[in-house]
Write a protein that holds these residues in place. Structure first.
Motif, PDB file in Angstrom:
ATOM      1  N   PHE A 253       6.237  37.240  46.461  1.00 46.16           N
ATOM      2  CA  PHE A 253       5.422  37.587  47.921  1.00 46.16           C
ATOM      3  C   PHE A 253       4.043  37.196  47.835  1.00 46.16           C
ATOM      4  O   PHE A 253       3.484  37.243  49.079  1.00 46.16           O
TER       5      PHE A 253
ATOM      6  N   SER B 203       4.338  30.417  51.989  1.00 46.69           N
ATOM      7  CA  SER B 203       4.054  30.954  53.123  1.00 46.69           C
ATOM      8  C   SER B 203       2.997  32.159  53.182  1.00 46.69           C
ATOM      9  O   SER B 203       2.402  32.641  54.112  1.00 46.69           O
ATOM     10  N   THR B 204       2.849  32.699  52.115  1.00 47.95           N
ATOM     11  CA  THR B 204       1.781  33.691  52.052  1.00 47.95           C
ATOM     12  C   THR B 204       0.600  33.469  51.344  1.00 47.95           C
ATOM     13  O   THR B 204      -0.454  33.042  51.719  1.00 47.95           O
TER      14      THR B 204
ATOM     15  N   TYR C 225      -2.227  34.403  42.394  1.00 55.55           N
ATOM     16  CA  TYR C 225      -1.743  33.050  43.346  1.00 55.55           C
ATOM     17  C   TYR C 225      -2.137  31.800  42.189  1.00 55.55           C
ATOM     18  O   TYR C 225      -1.130  31.223  41.886  1.00 55.55           O
TER      19      TYR C 225
ATOM     20  N   GLU D  38       6.047  38.263  56.799  1.00 54.39           N
ATOM     21  CA  GLU D  38       7.086  37.598  56.062  1.00 54.39           C
ATOM     22  C   GLU D  38       8.200  38.369  55.572  1.00 54.39           C
ATOM     23  O   GLU D  38       9.401  38.109  55.583  1.00 54.39           O
ATOM     24  N   TYR D  39       7.728  39.601  55.017  1.00 57.42           N
ATOM     25  CA  TYR D  39       8.796  40.339  54.297  1.00 57.42           C
ATOM     26  C   TYR D  39       9.274  41.536  54.752  1.00 57.42           C
ATOM     27  O   TYR D  39      10.044  42.495  54.430  1.00 57.42           O
TER      28      TYR D  39
ATOM     29  N   LEU E 136       0.200  38.789  56.168  1.00 54.75           N
ATOM     30  CA  LEU E 136       1.270  37.680  56.043  1.00 54.75           C
ATOM     31  C   LEU E 136       2.364  38.266  55.158  1.00 54.75           C
ATOM     32  O   LEU E 136       3.567  38.001  55.570  1.00 54.75           O
ATOM     33  N   ILE E 137       1.959  39.166  54.292  1.00 53.40           N
ATOM     34  CA  ILE E 137       3.345  39.513  53.371  1.00 53.40           C
ATOM     35  C   ILE E 137       4.081  40.531  54.451  1.00 53.40           C
ATOM     36  O   ILE E 137       5.367  40.598  54.344  1.00 53.40           O
TER      37      ILE E 137
ATOM     38  N   MET F  40      -3.527  38.470  53.390  1.00 56.25           N
ATOM     39  CA  MET F  40      -2.546  38.400  52.527  1.00 56.25           C
ATOM     40  C   MET F  40      -1.726  39.439  52.937  1.00 56.25           C
ATOM     41  O   MET F  40      -0.326  39.402  53.070  1.00 56.25           O
TER      42      MET F  40
END
Length: 451
Positions: A119, A124-125, A111, A340-341, A336-337, A333
């Motif tokens: 992703f 958002s992640t 990050y 979100e995905y 959330l991944i 993480m």
């Protein structure tokens, strides 16, 4: 001379009890005006660090996760370093923890360097977990490790617990001693409360039903962690209203859960065939105030002095920073991944959408995954709900982040390892029941009382 020495010793003991307790109460519980609302000094400290030392905190987060992963690999894979002691306890871990800490370091580096896939680096992640949550947690853990013992180690917990002991007996079907264990969680940390409860069970203070009830009903997220949850969803300006709602819902759950399965069906047997060794918190002829003073002074007498206080604070900080932060980062993480995905949490939360719509909850489709994702980790509902526009819906999600209480990344894992007769099915059932109880109350509070 003996009388003078006794008076001096007594005065010093009273100061050792009173000064840290008052300071701890001020830091964590005192209302401070913040614009049109109130906050707590602890929250001001966290905000000040993040506002003025953001770059330093980011660099520190990278260092913590990388050092944790490297040391864990060295200790756990290559068997380097001492075989026992504090460092071994911190870095010699199971394969699952090894993987989580390594992933935490990898996510952090990807990050901050911007070299990771979308992703990982997306707002958002990675932006939510690494760029916001973990930076706040790093500051929170620093001040909590240093300051929380002021509440838990110098008699404040015992003093307040004495006044609550008879309430615990009458309302919650628990020994009066459970009031102190409950405060250890509410004022300190949920894992502390669980571990303390297991110790009391092994000593014969609780039977199995009582110990499981205390551990699953009162091991709630502490005051400083609640502040971070409130900040994640943008409710720090109404923190006291939010925390009062958490306490009220926790009280309602504590009235109901001990009286229904699975807790009511656990056997009232004692560990290792022991007989009960329960002693009442308030002795015959004592008032609650006298009992609180007696236990508070005894606790202060056994507490460390300034040097020991700082030493224990540093040890706690190292254990939390290098032991918990990377794993929490990895779990958040990954979840959330997935949120979100993938449609995983959307599928799991589908039965809750019509329920939320029936209660006229705004953005029910977006809020529903927050009702189930908290079983993995307590921060995840707040992270999912942070982008929801409706303040009432964010309030609901923030309440559930704390009130659901059973999360597998920490408290759940401790409960499964403890010999309390609880299995994964029990924990899932308790999670669902707490969600069912907390959701309508939180919706009512949001619509009628708070906003």
């Amino acid at each position: 001379m003996t009388d003078i020495a006794h008076v001096s010793q007594s005065r010093n003991l009273w100061l050792k009890f009173a000064l840290p307790s008052i300071l701890g109460a001020v830091v964590f519980l005192a209302p401070i005006p913040n614009g049109a609302s109130f906050t707590i000094p602890f929250g001001i400290l966290i905000d000040w660090v993040n506002d003025n030392f953001g770059t330093l905190v980011s660099a520190l987060l990278i260092a913590v996760t990388v050092i944790s992963a490297a040391a864990t690999i060295a200790f756990s894979v290559f068997r380097l370093g001492p075989q026992s002691g504090f460092l071994a306890e911190t870095f010699r871990v199971s394969p699952a923890w090894l993987v989580l800490r390594t992933l935490g370091a990898a996510f952090c580096l990807l990050y901050f360097t911007g070299t990771g896939p979308a992703f990982v680096t997306a707002d958002s992640t990675g932006g939510t977990v690494v760029g916001f949550l973990m930076k706040n947690l790093l500051a929170l853990f620093f001040f909590a490790a240093i300051a929380l013992p002021l509440l838990t180690d110098y008699g404040f917990m015992e003093f307040v617990g004495a006044f609550m002991s008879r309430i615990f007996k009458r309302l919650f079907r628990l020994p009066g001693r459970a009031a102190i264990d409950g405060l250890a969680s509410w004022l300190g940390a949920a894992p502390v409360g669980v571990m303390l409860t297991v110790q009391q069970y092994d000593m014969g203070v609780y039977n199995r039903r009582e110990a499981a009830t205390v551990a699953t009903t009162f091991s709630i997220v502490s005051v400083p962690f609640c502040y971070v949850i409130a900040k994640v969803v943008g409710l720090q300006d109404i923190f006291f209203s939010y925390y009062a709602s958490v306490v009220f819902i926790g009280f309602v759950c504590a009235l109901i859960l001990p009286r229904i399965p699975p807790l009511s069906r656990l056997p009232e047997t004692f560990a290792h065939g022991r007989a009960s060794e329960e002693t009442d918190v308030i002795l015959p002829g004592e008032t609650a105030f006298q009992a609180g003073i007696r236990m508070g002074l005894a606790r202060a007498d056994a507490a460390p002095g300034p040097t020991g206080f700082l030493k224990n604070g540093v040890r706690n900080l190292i254990g939390i920073w290098f032991g918990l932060v990377p794993a929490t980062l990895a779990v958040a993480m990954i979840a959330l991944i997935l949120a979100e995905y993938t449609p995983l949490f959307t599928w799991l939360s589908m039965p809750f959408v019509p329920v939320l719509e029936w209660f006229n909850v705004a953005e029910a489709q977006a809020a529903a995954p927050a009702l189930v994702i908290g079983f993995a980790d307590m921060y995840l509902p707040a992270l999912i709900g942070a982008e929801i526009a409706s303040q009432e819906t964010r309030f609901l999600i923030a309440i559930l982040s704390v009130s659901q209480l059973i999360y597998m990344s920490e408290v759940g894992a401790l409960l499964l390892r403890a010999n309390l007769g609880l299995n994964l099915g029990h924990l899932a059932m308790l999670f669902v029941i707490r969600t069912i109880i907390a959701t309508p109350i939180a919706i009512f509070l949001a619509k009628v009382v708070i906003f």
